[in-house]
Scaffold this active site. Structure first.
Site, PDB file in Angstrom:
ATOM      1  CG  MET A  11      63.509  26.377  27.835  1.00 21.35           C
ATOM      2  SD  MET A  11      65.113  27.124  27.483  1.00 21.35           S
ATOM      3  CE  MET A  11      64.755  28.856  27.794  1.00 21.35           C
ATOM      4  CE  LYS A 175      63.350  34.137  23.704  1.00 25.08           C
ATOM      5  NZ  LYS A 175      62.466  33.238  23.005  1.00 25.08           N
ATOM      6  CD  GLU A 182      65.861  31.557  17.292  1.00 22.69           C
ATOM      7  OE1 GLU A 182      64.920  30.741  17.235  1.00 22.69           O
ATOM      8  OE2 GLU A 182      66.344  31.967  18.367  1.00 22.69           O
ATOM      9  CE1 TYR A 183      60.679  31.729  14.489  1.00 18.34           C
ATOM     10  CE2 TYR A 183      59.271  31.750  12.556  1.00 18.34           C
ATOM     11  CZ  TYR A 183      59.484  31.418  13.869  1.00 18.34           C
ATOM     12  OH  TYR A 183      58.498  30.756  14.573  1.00 18.34           O
TER      13      TYR A 183
END
Length: 303
Positions: A11, A175, A182-183
């Site tokens: 990243m 976040k 997202e999970y």
């Protein structure tokens, strides 16, 4: 437009490249000499330093230092090193997937010493260099004024894909919840495609199904795009181990749901499924098998 980027992993290095391409001068440091030197060779706007001290000495005041390090001990050590080198008025941005309560603590400690602090949740993965990163950042308004030019370069566009979410801790909190969602989304896609794969008599082409759903479907998304690309290359996944790590943010989301009394059964179930893939459900399964044998005489499978 000068900024330090500490931590040049997957990243951090691509964020440095995007910043440099956007006109910023990036002062980069990583413990790997090969990594930092390669990055400096990639772009004229990136300078490489072999120590944090030498980097800070060259970076003009007021300094903006963006940390892209793993949350926990490594980040804590770097905070200590930076506070010994920086001057009051300098800004530290923590881009790790850190617990928001830790970010609130860091803000309090750093502000008391005259430093500015912001916590930044960064999403975009390996695609962020080309597509931009979603930035969720928390902290005081005067600190954000220093960070804003860099946030706008990193984001998909200067007017979207980023948010100054609120006070310290809010960036990492947003976040954290993002990753919890997202999970759940990933688990739903995985279960759905498992159902399609299991219906052998229909001989379904999973790659074609995924590609079809990408266009006009209610469930179209970037996750579906990535899934479709994966299935194009390998539908059977025979060489892939059924092991899924959890980074920590999923469990923090579930813990927060418990503390707030907010029902989040889908996110919780997706987190527990990851534990199952890690072998943490093996004892549960063994004991369940023994219970069935005890009350019904059902067969117990042995190794």
């Amino acid at each position: 437009m000068q900024i330090a980027m500490i931590g040049l992993g997957k990243m951090g290095s691509n964020m440095a490249r995007r910043l440099a391409a956007g006109g910023a001068t990036v002062f980069g440091f990583d413990v790997s000499a090969e990594t930092r030197n390669q990055l400096a060779a990639d772009h004229a706007n990136i300078r490489s330093f072999d120590s944090v001290a030498s980097l800070i000495a060259e970076l003009p005041s007021p300094r903006v230092v963006w940390m892209m390090l793993p949350a926990g001990e490594i980040s804590e050590t770097m905070f200590g090193e930076l506070t010994a080198l920086l001057a009051p008025g300098d800004l530290i941005i923590d881009g790790a997937n850190a617990m928001y309560k830790d970010s609130q603590r860091h803000a309090k400690e750093l502000n008391a010493k005259g430093f500015k602090f912001m916590d930044a949740g960064v999403s975009g993965g390996v695609w962020g260099l080309a597509n931009g990163y979603t930035i969720m950042i928390g902290g005081e308004k005067d600190a954000f004024a220093m960070a804003e030019p860099f946030v706008k370069i990193l984001a998909p566009a200067s007017d979207r894909g980023w948010i100054h979410a609120g006070p310290a801790g809010s960036g990492h909190y947003v976040k954290m919840v993002h990753n919890g969602i997202e999970y759940g989304m990933m688990q739903a896609f995985a279960e759905g495609f498992a159902l399609l794969e299991a219906k052998k008599e229909l001989n379904l082409d999973l790659a074609e199904v995924a590609e079809t759903w990408r266009h006009g479907s209610v469930i179209r998304s970037w996750l579906l795009d990535l899934t479709a690309d994966t299935l194009k290359n390998d539908t059977k996944l025979e060489d892939i181990q059924p092991f899924v790590p959890d980074s920590g943010e999923g469990r923090w989301t579930v813990l927060e749901a418990v503390e707030l009394g907010v029902p989040a059964p889908v996110i919780a179930a997706s987190l527990f499924q990851r534990y199952t893939t890690q072998g943490k459900g093996d004892y549960v399964a063994k004991l369940l098998s023994m219970m069935r044998n005890a009350f019904g005489g059902h067969h117990v499978a042995k190794k």
